[in-house]
Design an enzyme around this catalytic site. Structure first.
Site, PDB file in Angstrom:
ATOM      1  N   GLY A  94       0.822  -1.213   0.000  1.00 45.54           N
ATOM      2  CA  GLY A  94       0.000   0.000   0.000  1.00 45.54           C
ATOM      3  C   GLY A  94       0.851   1.256   0.000  1.00 45.54           C
ATOM      4  N   ASP A  95       1.691   1.447   1.047  1.00 45.77           N
ATOM      5  CA  ASP A  95       2.538   2.641   1.103  1.00 45.77           C
ATOM      6  C   ASP A  95       3.990   2.226   1.355  1.00 45.77           C
ATOM      7  OD1 ASP A  95       2.181   1.725   3.644  1.00 45.77           O
ATOM      8  OD2 ASP A  95       1.757   3.681   4.549  1.00 45.77           O
ATOM      9  N   GLU A  96       4.365   1.114   0.728  1.00 43.08           N
ATOM     10  CA  GLU A  96       5.708   0.546   0.901  1.00 43.08           C
ATOM     11  C   GLU A  96       6.430   0.532  -0.440  1.00 43.08           C
ATOM     12  OE1 GLU A  96       6.932  -3.425   2.820  1.00 43.08           O
ATOM     13  OE2 GLU A  96       4.790  -3.160   3.229  1.00 43.08           O
TER      14      GLU A  96
END
Lengths: 330, 195
Positions: free
Chosen positions: A237-239
């Site tokens: 997701g936000d990696e």
């Protein structure tokens, strides 16, 4: 059995009668047409034709050697139309009777000499052959078009299978492939693992549109701060993960990570709002491992990243030197 | 059905009624708007859906559309290669008619998996021909009638030609040839691209 000129001409429009002295004394209508006004009758066979097989037959003395074997010959003058053929001796020493055909170059000969149906004997398969040539090329054109289309679709599908659709960065699959290939080939690389901080707040307060915008902006920053040959992947997701070939100096790697961090911390404008995020970053280099293993390296970079989170976020932690000694590399 | 057949229907609808009409028909028939690949096989039901949708959208009968398809295949400038392949059948219209029984065989030489119905040509009297098509798929007769009408024009022959229905499972086409060389007809060079 006697055969008149007309009957012979109907059966063999490409025939030629040559007298024992080498002079042409009869020719089929199609052969006459090929000469485009140049006379055949009365000229020496060897003035008009050149023998390709058997070779070396260039004058009347060799004429009788042509009977009974497969012949290849061509017009001496332009356009040098080629023939295959055979010759048989005529009765009572009257010379030779040749029967010719165009062989494999027939499509060119038909086009060049503007030949029509009536220029060929009824048993001749030239027209069927021309039909086949045209039919096959029409089918080949279609297949070529289909091939081209499938090739493009395949290239696009491969590209899509390795791309994160939101950011246009590579995806986890692409990153795995590159890391495995580099490890197998023994090519050194640096690894940077990035997890955004406060991203959830952006999503929760400004909505998913804002979240998506932030991810795209981070993707742009990552691409700008890396080289063309580096792999920039969004792996969750936000990696994000960066694989940087040949970049194994830990200080240099930290420098890049710090620069990325400070750019990510600049406010990102979205619909009149300033989205403020940060990032926790873990780094490691393949040269720290006796046998670099992608899973293990990712795990170590991940541990460095969580150490950064625990230490208060918004920082870069280097594996293994910044970690407590018991978690260091073997 | 062979993709070439579906593709022919697609090109006919698009070229004769416009791209927008084709989109509408494709949507109604639930076939992809980009159409068919000529070198692939499709389920027969797809072709029937397509023809039914075309007939409904264009307020035409299937039969009249199929006959127009036949004419289109011979006379549309983009289909010149097909006209040429047919003209290899004979130097005049009568010889062409007699070559029609070879048509499925000729087609198979070029595209081995394209099965066309068996066609029998019978000259009942001087200048009067009956063609019968044996096929479980009705409709080929109308297409052939359209093709023959356009080929008669191509050869410059004056004919009266009609699809005469079905008899014992065979579609019949009746042809009366009045004048073999009524008009000049269109030019045909054996060699492609010659002028």
């Amino acid at each position: 059995m006697l055969l008149g000129d007309a009957a012979l001409g109907a059966l063999m429009p490409l025939h030629l009668r040559v007298a024992p002295d080498g002079v042409i004394d009869g020719a089929g209508r199609t052969l006459v047409k090929l000469m485009a006004g140049e006379p055949l009758q009365g000229r020496s066979f060897f003035d008009v034709f050149e023998m390709h097989r058997p070779r070396g037959v260039v004058s009347t003395t060799g004429l009788s050697a042509l009977a009974g074997t497969r012949l290849k010959l061509g017009l001496k003058a332009r356009p040098h139309t080629g023939f295959k053929g055979e010759a048989v001796p005529l009765e009572a020493g009257q010379g030779l009777l040749f029967n010719l055909s165009f062989g494999i170059a027939l499509a060119e000969a038909v086009a060049l000499h503007r030949l029509t149906d009536s220029d060929f004997a009824a048993t001749d398969l030239t027209v069927e052959m021309l039909y086949l040539i045209e039919a096959k090329s029409a089918v080949l054109d279609e297949l070529r078009r289909l091939n081209h289309k499938l090739h493009n679709a395949k290239t696009q599908a491969e590209e899509e299978a390795l791309t994160d659709t939101l950011t246009g960065l590579r995806n986890r699959r692409a990153m795995d492939q590159v890391m495995r290939a580099s490890s197998r080939a023994g090519m050194p690389f640096g690894l940077v693992h990035i997890d955004l901080d406060f991203f959830k707040q952006v999503n929760d307060t400004l909505g998913h549109g804002a979240g998506d915008h932030v991810l795209v902006e981070v993707g742009r920053i990552l691409r700008e701060e890396t080289r063309g040959g580096d792999i920039v992947a969004r792996v969750g997701g936000d990696e994000f993960v960066l694989v940087l070939p040949d970049l194994t100096d830990p200080d240099m790697l930290d420098g890049i990570a710090q620069r990325i961090l400070s750019r990510i911390e600049e406010p990102i404008a979205y619909a009149g709002h300033a989205c403020r995020i940060s990032a926790s970053i873990g780094t490691t280099v393949s040269t720290d491992y006796p046998e670099p293993n992608p899973d293990r390296m990712l795990g170590d970079a991940d541990r460095a990243l969580y150490a950064a989170k625990r230490a208060g976020r918004g920082r870069v932690v280097r594996f293994p030197s910044d970690l407590p000694s018991e978690t260091g590399a073997a | 059905m062979h993709g070439l057949i579906n593709r022919a229907i697609q090109c006919f609808l698009r070229d004769s009624f416009g791209a927008e009409a084709w989109q509408r028909i494709a949507a109604a028939a639930e076939v992809p708007a980009e159409g068919f690949e000529p070198m692939m096989q499709y389920d027969d039901a797809v072709t029937h859906r397509l023809l039914d949708a075309a007939a409904a959208q264009l307020h035409r009968t299937r039969e009249s559309l199929l006959e127009d398809l036949g004419t289109y295949l011979v006379s549309h400038p983009d289909r010149e290669s097909l006209r040429r392949l047919l003209r290899f059948g004979g130097v005049d219209f009568v010889e062409f008619l007699h070559s029609i029984d070879d048509l499925p065989g000729r087609v198979r030489l070029a595209v081995p998996d394209l099965d066309l119905p068996q066609i029998l040509v019978e000259e009942r009297a001087e200048g009067r021909f009956t063609l019968s098509l044996h096929t479980p798929q009705p409709g080929f007769g109308q297409v052939l009638a359209g093709i023959l009408r356009a080929m008669a024009d191509d050869y410059g022959a004056l004919v009266f030609l009609e699809h005469a229905g079905t008899c014992d499972g065979a579609e019949l086409i009746e042809i009366d040839l009045f004048d073999q060389s009524f008009a000049a007809g269109r030019r045909f060079d054996l060699a492609a691209g010659a002028h």
